[in-house]
Design a protein around this motif. Sequence first.
Motif, PDB file in Angstrom:
ATOM      1  N   GLY A 295       2.227   0.651  -8.345  1.00 29.31           N
ATOM      2  CA  GLY A 295       1.828  -0.140  -7.193  1.00 29.31           C
ATOM      3  C   GLY A 295       0.461   0.307  -6.697  1.00 29.31           C
ATOM      4  O   GLY A 295       0.147   1.505  -6.680  1.00 29.31           O
ATOM      5  N   PHE A 296      -0.377  -0.664  -6.294  1.00 28.87           N
ATOM      6  CA  PHE A 296      -1.733  -0.380  -5.805  1.00 28.87           C
ATOM      7  C   PHE A 296      -1.779  -0.689  -4.316  1.00 28.87           C
ATOM      8  O   PHE A 296      -1.408  -1.784  -3.891  1.00 28.87           O
ATOM      9  N   PHE A 297      -2.250   0.301  -3.523  1.00 27.94           N
ATOM     10  CA  PHE A 297      -2.202   0.173  -2.068  1.00 27.94           C
ATOM     11  C   PHE A 297      -3.557   0.584  -1.470  1.00 27.94           C
ATOM     12  O   PHE A 297      -3.837   1.777  -1.281  1.00 27.94           O
ATOM     13  N   PRO A 298      -4.428  -0.401  -1.181  1.00 26.71           N
ATOM     14  CA  PRO A 298      -5.745  -0.106  -0.597  1.00 26.71           C
ATOM     15  C   PRO A 298      -5.712  -0.169   0.930  1.00 26.71           C
ATOM     16  O   PRO A 298      -4.781  -0.713   1.538  1.00 26.71           O
ATOM     17  N   ALA A 299      -6.758   0.363   1.547  1.00 26.49           N
ATOM     18  CA  ALA A 299      -6.897   0.312   3.001  1.00 26.49           C
ATOM     19  C   ALA A 299      -8.356   0.508   3.370  1.00 26.49           C
ATOM     20  O   ALA A 299      -9.132   1.113   2.605  1.00 26.49           O
ATOM     21  N   ALA A 300      -8.742  -0.019   4.535  1.00 27.06           N
ATOM     22  CA  ALA A 300     -10.109   0.129   5.024  1.00 27.06           C
ATOM     23  C   ALA A 300     -10.087   0.143   6.543  1.00 27.06           C
ATOM     24  O   ALA A 300      -9.188  -0.431   7.173  1.00 27.06           O
ATOM     25  N   SER A 301     -11.071   0.812   7.122  1.00 32.09           N
ATOM     26  CA  SER A 301     -11.179   0.866   8.581  1.00 32.09           C
ATOM     27  C   SER A 301     -12.639   0.961   8.987  1.00 32.09           C
ATOM     28  O   SER A 301     -13.499   1.405   8.202  1.00 32.09           O
TER      29      SER A 301
END
Length: 445
Positions: A295-301
Amino acid sequence: EQGHWFRDALWAKAYVGVTGGNENVKYAASVSYADDGGVVAMTDYSVFTMHGSADFKISKRLSASTTFDLSRSIRHPLVDNYFNSLGRGLLIAPTHRDYDADGNLLRGGDNKNCHTAMWYETYYDRECADKRATGNFNLNWEIVDGLTATAQYAMHDYNYRGSYYARGEVDGYPNLISQTRSTTETRTQTVRDTFTAHLAFNRTFADKHTVGATLGYELMSQRYWYLTSNSTGSASDDVPILDSGINFKASNKDEKQALMSLFGRVSYDFAQKYIVSATFRYDGSSKFAKGNQWGFFPAASAAWVISEEPFFEGVRRTMNNLKLRVSYGQTGNNGIGLYDTYGAFATGQYNGHTTFLPSAMQNADMQWESTTQLDVGLDVGFLNDRVRFIFDYYNKKTDNMLFSITMPDTGPYSSVKANVGSARFYGFEAELNAEVIRTKNFSWN
């Protein structure tokens, strides 16, 4: 009855430790032993521990460290939980008899549901032994200024032994073969290995531009063994082993699981006014079948500290802090059993022969549960942060939710774990903090 359950007990502990080193090597080691007689009957406990650690400065940019811990403990627990044993035992009537007219200890006394401590100590021999070994090794290499490589290996090994024997006369008759005299032996072991390695970069340029980046790898593997065996009908407690009885039963488990991850992060900070970052995780779990393990789980802030802008100077005396932030990302969940994807079998009997019967339904299409969340927030501070206001809007959606589905009564399975749908949670949160009084000797928040 409190005199039977509570008693004076001796407690003792011995400890020896050494520390030392120089600018290149530092070390510490210790050994200890503690023994507690137990104020409550059948709560005696002893533990032996060893600890060691060392730090090595191999060169100006290369260092290493290691630690280990060993422990061995033995306890003799109550035959039942503390309420059923101690709680009910304290409620025994004062007229309760432990002995008959001839001075023989009664098996259970007058009340078969409430037993005294003397009864438990006479008829039950229980011993639990725990052994733990943990250790890790760290290697840190500062390749160039701002760029560091780190590697760590950690291990954990836990062993448990439980021995439970019924002893003494059975129903008042010594050495009588009885189905109620039980002998049980239990062994478990858990071995866990974890390896982590990552590169980290962090530099500030022109006193305003701060750049950070991390790239890493992690592998966790675990194996669990379980074996328990029981026999009843032993002729005597003089031979407190399984072979002394009949009606022998045994069961065991051998479970394996692994989790592999690749992860990374990049960040940028300009003059502590504009802050952005992005992360990712690529996780693989052995709980899922091939084709669905990863599973691929990206994030940005991002954040904008408006109060650091020049045009904010006119209101800074009143409003000292104003920050706008936003984040968006995904997380994963693999919280299922080891056999929910692959299915399981149980043993049975048919016409005198051992057979295998399906006990858990296979679902090879099951995949990671994922949660995607958006968050927008505003932080405001007044009067040097004596009054702070925090406002958040959140919108969270979970897809491929992992739940058990009840199966029809006509089938061989009662339920099956599957990805059943989605759920959404959204709303607003507001928080107000105030420091009403702030003096040298008194404050009120």
